[in-house]
Structures are given as C-alpha cells and as structure tokens.
Design a protein around this motif. Structure first.
Motif, PDB file in Angstrom:
ATOM      1  N   GLU A 318       0.842  -1.165  -0.097  1.00 32.02           N
ATOM      2  CA  GLU A 318      -0.001  -0.003   0.002  1.00 32.02           C
ATOM      3  C   GLU A 318       1.019   1.206  -0.031  1.00 32.02           C
ATOM      4  OE1 GLU A 318      -3.275  -0.299   2.486  1.00 32.02           O
ATOM      5  OE2 GLU A 318      -3.663   1.901   2.700  1.00 32.02           O
ATOM      6  N   ALA A 372      -2.177   7.830   1.139  1.00 26.40           N
ATOM      7  CA  ALA A 372      -2.248   6.978  -0.077  1.00 26.40           C
ATOM      8  C   ALA A 372      -2.443   7.888  -1.226  1.00 26.40           C
ATOM      9  CB  ALA A 372      -3.179   6.062  -0.127  1.00 26.40           C
ATOM     10  N   TYR A 373      -3.346   8.717  -1.253  1.00 27.79           N
ATOM     11  CA  TYR A 373      -3.757   9.650  -2.286  1.00 27.79           C
ATOM     12  C   TYR A 373      -2.536  10.916  -2.343  1.00 27.79           C
ATOM     13  CZ  TYR A 373      -6.438  12.769  -5.364  1.00 27.79           C
ATOM     14  OH  TYR A 373      -6.842  13.602  -6.085  1.00 27.79           O
ATOM     15  N   LYS A 377       4.126   9.307  -6.021  1.00 27.99           N
ATOM     16  CA  LYS A 377       4.044   7.903  -7.232  1.00 27.99           C
ATOM     17  C   LYS A 377       5.192   7.780  -7.989  1.00 27.99           C
ATOM     18  CE  LYS A 377      -1.021   7.773  -7.160  1.00 27.99           C
ATOM     19  NZ  LYS A 377      -0.893   8.650  -6.305  1.00 27.99           N
ATOM     20  N   GLY A 383      -2.814   5.027  -9.531  1.00 24.66           N
ATOM     21  CA  GLY A 383      -3.379   3.948  -8.631  1.00 24.66           C
ATOM     22  C   GLY A 383      -2.082   3.213  -8.002  1.00 24.66           C
ATOM     23  N   CYS A 384      -1.929   2.240  -8.042  1.00 25.34           N
ATOM     24  CA  CYS A 384      -1.003   1.211  -7.265  1.00 25.34           C
ATOM     25  C   CYS A 384       0.066   0.605  -8.196  1.00 25.34           C
ATOM     26  CB  CYS A 384      -1.515   0.395  -6.318  1.00 25.34           C
ATOM     27  SG  CYS A 384      -1.471   0.603  -4.638  1.00 25.34           S
ATOM     28  N   HIS A 390       0.858   2.869  -3.467  1.00 21.50           N
ATOM     29  CA  HIS A 390       0.387   4.059  -3.947  1.00 21.50           C
ATOM     30  C   HIS A 390       1.466   4.884  -4.041  1.00 21.50           C
ATOM     31  CE1 HIS A 390      -3.694   3.053  -4.030  1.00 21.50           C
ATOM     32  NE2 HIS A 390      -3.781   2.811  -3.076  1.00 21.50           N
ATOM     33  N   CYS A 421      -3.772  -2.562  -3.271  1.00 18.52           N
ATOM     34  CA  CYS A 421      -3.866  -1.465  -4.266  1.00 18.52           C
ATOM     35  C   CYS A 421      -5.170  -0.868  -4.761  1.00 18.52           C
ATOM     36  CB  CYS A 421      -3.107  -1.907  -5.581  1.00 18.52           C
ATOM     37  SG  CYS A 421      -1.327  -1.826  -5.218  1.00 18.52           S
ATOM     38  N   ASP A 425      -9.535   2.976  -4.922  1.00 17.73           N
ATOM     39  CA  ASP A 425      -9.635   3.280  -6.296  1.00 17.73           C
ATOM     40  C   ASP A 425     -10.810   4.176  -6.637  1.00 17.73           C
ATOM     41  OD1 ASP A 425      -7.372   2.101  -6.933  1.00 17.73           O
ATOM     42  OD2 ASP A 425      -7.955   0.354  -7.870  1.00 17.73           O
TER      43      ASP A 425
END
Length: 559
Positions: A318, A372-373, A377, A383-384, A390, A421, A425
C-alpha cells in the motif's frame, strides 16, 4: 490436573471407540507428565491456539495442555502447548470451535553497522529518510497521537529518546513467571524503530525522528527478535488498552490464524490504524499481518528513492518508505544503520501520527486515504504499483490535502474494503472528478433489479405470467427410458442459458448435429420468445428428480 489420558477422556467425553487406540500404547500412558499435565512423550509438542465456544471449552483446552502461554479472552482463545494426540481430541470436543497452530513471527530488519557517536556527522543529523517523507517540514500538532511500538523493547535511557514522552507495558510468562520489561532491549531492533519515530529534535545530539510523537511500547518480540502469533495478539491488546491510535509492527510471519484476522478486523472497527512490514524476501511472498486488508503494508525504498530489491512486492503493498541503511538509535547510547521493511514501517506510522495530530476530527480511514492519495508515485502511474504501492509517504502533502478537504465537511475516504492497491480506487476517481462518494454508495453491493428493457438481465425469480404463457421445456437425457415428470411451481428454478443471435445465425431453434437425419429437442421453446435479449436469458425449466445428473448426462451426450 489430568495425570492420564483416561482422565482426559472422561473429562471431555471422548467416544469409547476412540479410547482403545490410546490404551494399546500400554504403560506409557501412566508415565509421569511434565508439569503434571497431560502430554505424550512419544510425540513432539507444539504451540496451538484453541478457540473455545464457552467456558467449558476453555477449561477443556487448559486441561489438555502441557503448558498455557497466553489467555486471549477478547478472542475467546487460549494459546497452549500440546501434542498431536491432545489436539485430535480437542478437535472432537463440541465445546471447542477451532484448533490452529500458533505460528512464529519475527523481526523484519537487520543490523548493517554501528556508527561511532563521536563522529562529527552525528551532530543533530537529519537522516535521509526524514527529508524523503517531508517530516522535517511539519511539526507536531495540538492533539498528539500515540504510536504503539510492538517490538523487542526500547532502551528509554538513550540520550536521544525522551523518557518523559514514552510509556509501556511489560509482558509476563504464564509458564515460568518471567518478565519481559518494555524498557529493556538487548537486541536493539525496537530501539532503532523508536528512534525513527520519535528521536529528539534540536537537541544538538545524534539524529532527529519523524516528530515529537508520544510512544507506547510493548514487548511483542523476545531477545532473539521472534515471537508466536499469540504473543503479538496479547501485546497489541496492551496497545489498545493504552489508547494508542497508531500501531507500528516491524515484524511478520508466513501464516495468520483466524484469531489474528479477527483481531485486526476489530482494531479497524475501533478506529486504530495499523502499519506492518511487507517482508524482506524480495519476492511476492505474503507476509502477515501486512497482507491483511485491515493493515497498511509498507515496502522499502533506498536513499535514491528507488525500490529496494530485498523488499517484498505484490498487490497488497500500500505504501513505501525509506528502509535501506537507515540511521537511528540503538542501546547502549549508540547509533547504527539497519536495513529492512522493519525500518520503513515506523517511518509510515510516525508520518500518520504526525499528520493526524493536526486533524483530530479525521477518522483513521481518512488519514489512511490521505496518505495514499498524496504519496509520491515513483513510477508516475495512477493507482498502485506492486513495488511502491500508492507511492512514497509524503507528510507535508498529506497535511496540505487535509487543509483543503475537511474531514467533517464530507463523508469521504471510505471504501468497500480496506488494504491492497484497490483500497481507494473508487475514492480516487471521486476526487479526480470532485465528487465525494457517500459511505452507503461504496459499501452497498450492487444488485440486479427487474426491468422491462430487453437489454438488461431479467430477474432470476420466475413470475406466474411467464410460467403460464408457455409449457415447461423438457430436459434432454441420454436415457431413452427416462420420463420427466411435472413439478409444482415451488420446485421451478431458473438456469442461465445463452440465446443465439438471430442476426448472426439461421432462424432455427434446433442445434446443428453431425447426422442430418437426427433431430434434437429444442433447448428453448421459440413459441414463447418475445424478443431475443442482447445478454444471456434465463429459461424456466421444470426441476425433475435428479436434475443435476440429467444435466451432466445431457452435456456428456453432446458430439
């Protein structure tokens, strides 16, 4: 106490036909037992977690054991030592719900090297991990959140750890009465994790941690960095009793019992955010509890922000955080670099507590979503990813996000399921379109509804009109002597059957065969067809005797 297996049989009521196997073993049954409890020296013993249905079941489990290690009353379970013979009889006990092996978990980090305290580099050094997750850009908020560290203990006398900002709970052995003090750490693993979270800031000494975060410490692991599942369950219960809202678990194992899964589900319901190490095998191997959906699984990256090859990967990852050659505190009064997802976990847990201290009205799910948001990245994809999750934790970005998106203004951050993941979403898509999904919209499963539109699936429950409009179609069978009988309406069931497309196939209701002189019984009565649907239809078949066998024979007879 039970001195013989016969006593145990009479106590739990073992069937008489199973007693002879035991008696055939002869005089060994009456040999002295260790701790005067039932055990069998001809078989090795092992740790078990026994889940009981009532107090009688708990009593039976204790009497069948060679030793009792942990009484897990909140989980209606007890951790015991017993042999396979006793385990078999416990499984036959109607007062026992489940008997599972108490598996071994261990620390997920290892020592690289010690760093001399006299080195000039250690004058309030900011480790690379602190800068990477932006922890040096945010101070502690007005509502501090306690992080519970379940590990090998913490050397609270270390000059770079604040003893006034830490507390803990000892664990006692029910076998020999020994005590594991939370403030003792002969291995150094727990002290290293504590320094990552809460090493003193601006004290002109050593390093700094994520923030001035309150700590609560429990001894989940022994001096060798190992423990059984039941030990971790008991230690986490101490975290919950202390009021900790974030739990950092730099440990894991290859299996998880039903009691472990139940515990983390309950913690999630009670608003406690749990972080756990993803493992150091460099493979897609699932390590528990990190692989559980209620737990935030943390992978490790290196100083250049690249993926650390020894970190586990997979769809359950995650978040990511620094985990390679991380500098922190170790006893006695020293510093060292460690590597492992054990180091990445306290970075993520400390980051969550730091952000949460500014937004006490946020739920644990909203904090989890925000982290996570706003994660960096690394692979620049939405997404993952299986290696970074994330992305890399970003403290300041999560703080800025929560400044804009109030936790009380909207019901956001909730999704149908946790972890992996796919956790957020739906919420991600909602934020991209500036739409906040309500709780009900994400937790209520979609169901098919009856509709008059032929492009949609009709309801699976037949109506009286559809039953009376056409006679029931008979099932084909390879037995020529079989005569299907009529069935009452209560026995009529619906089976999905694919209809041919009249625009693509000839207008016939009979299936083609290799023999032109042979005709087949139509699967669907064309006289009752109104309009061919675009999706598979549900035909109403009468349910004769042994209908499953008839269907199998019908399929087997096809050319």
């Amino acid at each position: 106490m039970l001195r013989t297996n016969d006593d145990f049989e009479r106590h739990v009521g073992i069937p008489s036909d199973l007693q002879q196997d035991q008696r055939d073993l002869g005089e060994s049954l009456t040999a002295p037992r260790r701790n005067e409890k039932m055990t069998s020296y001809w078989k090795p013993t092992k740790r078990l977690i026994v889940t009981y249905r009532n107090e009688k079941g708990k009593h039976d489990a204790i009497y069948a054991s060679n030793a009792v290690y942990n009484e897990l009353d909140n989980e209606n379970a007890v951790a015991i030592e017993a042999d396979d013979h006793a385990a078999m009889y416990l499984k036959l006990d109607q007062n026992i719900e489940q008997v599972e092996e108490d598996s071994i978990w261990e620390a997920q980090g290892y020592l690289e090297e010690y760093v001399d305290r006299g080195d000039r580099r250690l004058q309030e050094l900011i480790p690379y991990g602190i800068s990477m997750i932006q922890a040096n850009q945010l101070s502690i908020g007005s509502s501090p959140v306690t992080v519970c560290i379940v590990d090998t203990g913490v050397d609270i006398t270390h000059p770079d750890l604040d003893a006034d900002n830490a507390d803990g709970a000892n664990r006692f052995s029910q076998v020999d009465g020994s005590v594991m003090n939370w403030y003792d750490d002969s291995r150094g693993h727990g002290s290293h994790a504590a320094g990552i979270v809460a090493a003193r800031i601006e004290n002109n000494l050593g390093i700094r941690g994520v923030g001035e975060i309150p700590l609560f410490v429990t001894r989940g692991l022994n001096d060798d960095g190992r423990a059984y599942e039941s030990d971790i369950i008991q230690a986490i219960e101490q975290c919950k009793l202390a009021g900790a809202k974030v739990v950092s678990l730099s440990l894991g194992g290859l299996a998880a019992t039903s009691r472990t899964r139940s515990l983390y589900s309950r913690l999630d319901e009670q608003g406690i955010l749990v972080f756990a190490a993803a493992g150091n095998e460099g493979s897609p191997l699932s390590i528990f509890p990190a692989a559980l959906p209620e737990v935030v699984s943390v992978a490790a990256v290196q100083e250049d922000r690249s993926y650390w090859n020894s970190s586990n990967y997979g769809p359950y990852i995650e978040l990511s955080a620094p985990g390679r050659r991380v500098l922190s505190t170790v006893p006695p009064d020293r510093y060292a670099t460690y590597s492992g997802t054990s180091m990445a976990t306290p970075f993520a847990a400390g980051a969550a507590a730091l952000v949460w201290s500014h937004f006490p009205s946020c739920s644990h799910k909203q904090i989890r979503f925000a982290m996570a948001y706003t994660a960096d990245k690394k692979d620049s994809t939405q997404g993952c990813s299986e290696r970074y999750g994330h992305g890399i934790v970003q403290v300041k970005a999560a703080y800025d996000f929560l400044l804009v998106h109030s936790c009380t203004a909207f019901e956001w951050g909730f999704s149908s399921g946790n972890g992996t993941c796919t956790t957020v979403d739906e919420s991600f898509r909602a934020f991209e379109t500036n739409v906040f999904l309500p709780i009900a919209a994400q937790t209520t499963p979609q169901t098919l509804r009856p509709t008059s539109n032929p492009t949609h699936l009709p309801t699976a429950r037949p109506t009286s009109a559809s039953i009376n409009s056409s006679p029931p179609t008979r099932l084909r069978t390879s037995n020529p002597n079989h005569k299907p009988t009529g069935a009452p309406i209560s026995q009529v069931v619906a089976f999905p059957v694919s209809e041919p497309n009249p625009q693509a196939l000839p207008a016939t209701t009979s299936r083609p065969t290799s023999n032109p002189n042979t005709t087949r019984t139509p699967l669907v009565d064309s006289s009752s067809a109104v309009s061919p649907p675009r999706r598979p239809n549900f035909s109403i078949w009468a349910k004769p005797l042994h209908w499953k066998r008839l269907i199998q024979n019908s399929i087997a007879s096809e050319p």
